[in-house]
Design an enzyme around this catalytic site. Structure first.
Site, mmCIF file in Angstrom:
data_model
loop_
_atom_site.group_PDB
_atom_site.id
_atom_site.type_symbol
_atom_site.label_atom_id
_atom_site.label_comp_id
_atom_site.label_asym_id
_atom_site.label_seq_id
_atom_site.Cartn_x
_atom_site.Cartn_y
_atom_site.Cartn_z
ATOM 1 N N ASP A 1 -6.944 1.300 -2.740
ATOM 2 C CA ASP A 1 -8.169 0.921 -2.024
ATOM 3 C C ASP A 1 -8.704 2.091 -1.202
ATOM 4 O O ASP A 1 -9.757 1.991 -0.585
ATOM 5 C CB ASP A 1 -7.963 -0.316 -1.143
ATOM 6 N N SER B 1 0.830 -1.207 0.000
ATOM 7 C CA SER B 1 0.000 0.000 0.000
ATOM 8 C C SER B 1 0.864 1.257 0.000
ATOM 9 O O SER B 1 1.563 1.534 -0.963
ATOM 10 C CB SER B 1 -0.957 -0.031 1.192
ATOM 11 N N ASP C 1 -3.805 6.036 -2.764
ATOM 12 C CA ASP C 1 -2.600 5.384 -2.267
ATOM 13 C C ASP C 1 -2.154 4.334 -3.291
ATOM 14 O O ASP C 1 -2.762 4.181 -4.353
ATOM 15 C CB ASP C 1 -2.811 4.797 -0.870
ATOM 16 N N ASP D 1 -2.089 0.996 -3.712
ATOM 17 C CA ASP D 1 -2.942 -0.092 -4.204
ATOM 18 C C ASP D 1 -4.378 0.382 -4.393
ATOM 19 O O ASP D 1 -5.279 -0.411 -4.590
ATOM 20 C CB ASP D 1 -2.887 -1.302 -3.272
#
Length: 453
Positions: free
Chosen positions: A240, A97, A236, A238
């Site tokens: 999510d 992340s 961010d 990744d």
């Protein structure tokens, strides 16, 4: 064997010290033995170590007898989507992340994309990793799986395309993976995207993609102002989580986005339940109830929110940390659905984003989350509870300590992931009161934290 990369909700650690291909291979084997999975989705983010870690992870999964379906470079929500959409037994996303670029990790789910955390299997996988393994009698097979087209179709189902109008939107992928999805969505939307730090690059030439860091916000804010955009969005690594900037380039606290999304979603679905975290609540409660919904508090953290959403059959769940969950997205969090809904709202209302947010900030000004390192956090929180309970309207322990008075309230809790205590304060339309109480609580925390003589 060092298994310190196993955390409460996922795996995170430095490469190669805490996570490397040899360990990833054993993690794959342990995942299959503990979960019994036979068909597993695997995807990875843009970090330089991700492909090597994923290949080793896949080898371990197959050695233990599971079939691997590799969806390639993607976001965490692709793994959630593919696991549920294709009826797989589980999924693993290789990502760290927003952690430093020399780190990597994994996020694991089981059937129906249910999270695997320390209280339902992650600790067992960790404990199995150092033990000897034998190969399965029948090795698993490997195949690649294209999920992008089905995923894009799913995202577009959340909005009314006919309601959309041309407008400029700044998008900052932070050199993470979000840009790849924006490029696909762009073909279906009337928006002009101003793309910042758009290309995936695991070297992170502009810093680690973490829009919560103030130093990372200026580039998005400036682009919004320079291009006269209707809003800015940053993700961010990744993707999510997504973060919003209004047409003036102002960063919008995630708390107010939860209320706006709840309102927009309930307008579309009709009455339903909305799950929210207990840190800041008044704005969300008011908007949800006004839209005919039922607000329900849950302990902070994705595993808790997702389970509560399932228990309540809630249509939407939101955390002020910029995680947004949707029943129709398998109760999982998405960094793409939120901005589509807000873009749709801007088109429908004809109002600027600032006007949708300003009144809410005015009605319920909040401190934003303030973190402090405390030596004895449980003792300090207990002392705060004892001092502030007198005269309070209500005291709650849904997550940490929440104390409510007529015109202000606060939540004080220990972090699930870091050695800090987090404070949030809000008031009813009284900024000086909110600021004074925030300062008062911080001073008291500092006094209690002083070492005893």
């Amino acid at each position: 064997m060092d298994v310190s990369c196993f955390k409460a909700y996922d795996l995170r650690g430095s490469v190669p010290e805490q996570l490397n291909p040899a360990l990833a291979e054993r993690i794959g084997r342990a995942y299959v033995e503990i979960t019994g999975a036979r068909k597993v989705i695997v995807g990875y983010d843009i970090r330089l170590s991700s492909q090597a870690v994923t290949e080793a992870l896949s080898s371990g999964l197959m050695a233990a007898g599971a079939d691997v379906f590799d969806i390639g470079l993607c976001g965490t929500e692709h793994v959630y989507f593919a696991t549920s959409h294709y009826g797989m037994d589980g999924g693993i996303m290789v990502t760290a992340s927003h952690n430093p670029k020399n780190h990597n990790g994994m996020k694991m789910v089981g059937p129906e994309s249910r999270p695997i955390s320390s209280d339902n299997g992650l600790n067992e996988i960790r404990d199995r990793v150092p033990q000897p393994f034998a190969n399965a009698q029948v090795q698993g097979r490997y195949e690649t799986l294209e999920v992008t087209s089905a995923y894009i179709d799913h995202l577009l189902d959340y909005i009314d395309a006919a309601a959309l109008k041309p407008m400029k939107i700044v998008v900052n992928a932070g050199n993470g993976g979000a840009g790849l999805v924006i490029d696909q969505l762009e073909k279906h939307l009337p928006f002009e995207f101003i793309k910042v730090h758009h290309q995936p690059d695991g070297n992170f030439p502009h810093g680690v993609p973490n829009p919560l860091l103030e130093e990372n916000r200026a580039v998005t804010a400036n682009a919004v102002r320079d291009h006269g955009a209707a809003m800015g969005i940053a993700w961010d690594g990744d993707f999510d989580r997504c973060f919003f900037f209004d047409e003036n380039g102002r960063f919008i606290e995630g708390y107010y986005i939860v209320g706006l999304l709840a309102d927009q979603f309930l307008r579309k679905t009709g009455p339903g339940k909305v799950i929210h975290d207990p840190r800041l609540i008044w704005n969300t409660r008011e908007l949800v109830q006004a839209a005919g919904g039922e607000p329900i508090e849950s302990k902070t953290g994705h595993a808790f929110i997702k389970q509560r959403m399932r228990d309540e059959d809630a249509v939407y769940g939101g955390e002020m940390s910029a995680h947004h969950y949707f029943r129709d997205f398998f109760y999982c969090d998405s960094g793409m659905i939120p901005w589509l809904l807000i873009a749709e709202r801007l088109c429908q209302s004809g109002k600027p984003l600032s006007s949708l947010i300003d009144a809410r900030i005015e009605a319920y000004p909040a401190s934003g989350e303030i973190n402090r390192t405390i030596n004895e956090p449980a003792e300090v929180i207990a002392a705060i509870e004892e001092k502030y309970t007198f005269g309070a309207k209500s005291v709650s322990f849904v997550d940490g300590l929440s104390i409510e008075f007529d015109n202000w309230r606060f939540n004080l809790r220990m972090s699930n992931t870091e050695p800090v205590v987090r404070l949030n304060v809000e008031s009813r339309g009284d900024i000086p009161l909110m600021e004074a109480k925030t300062e008062e609580l911080l001073t008291e925390m500092e006094r209690l934290n002083c070492p005893r003589g």
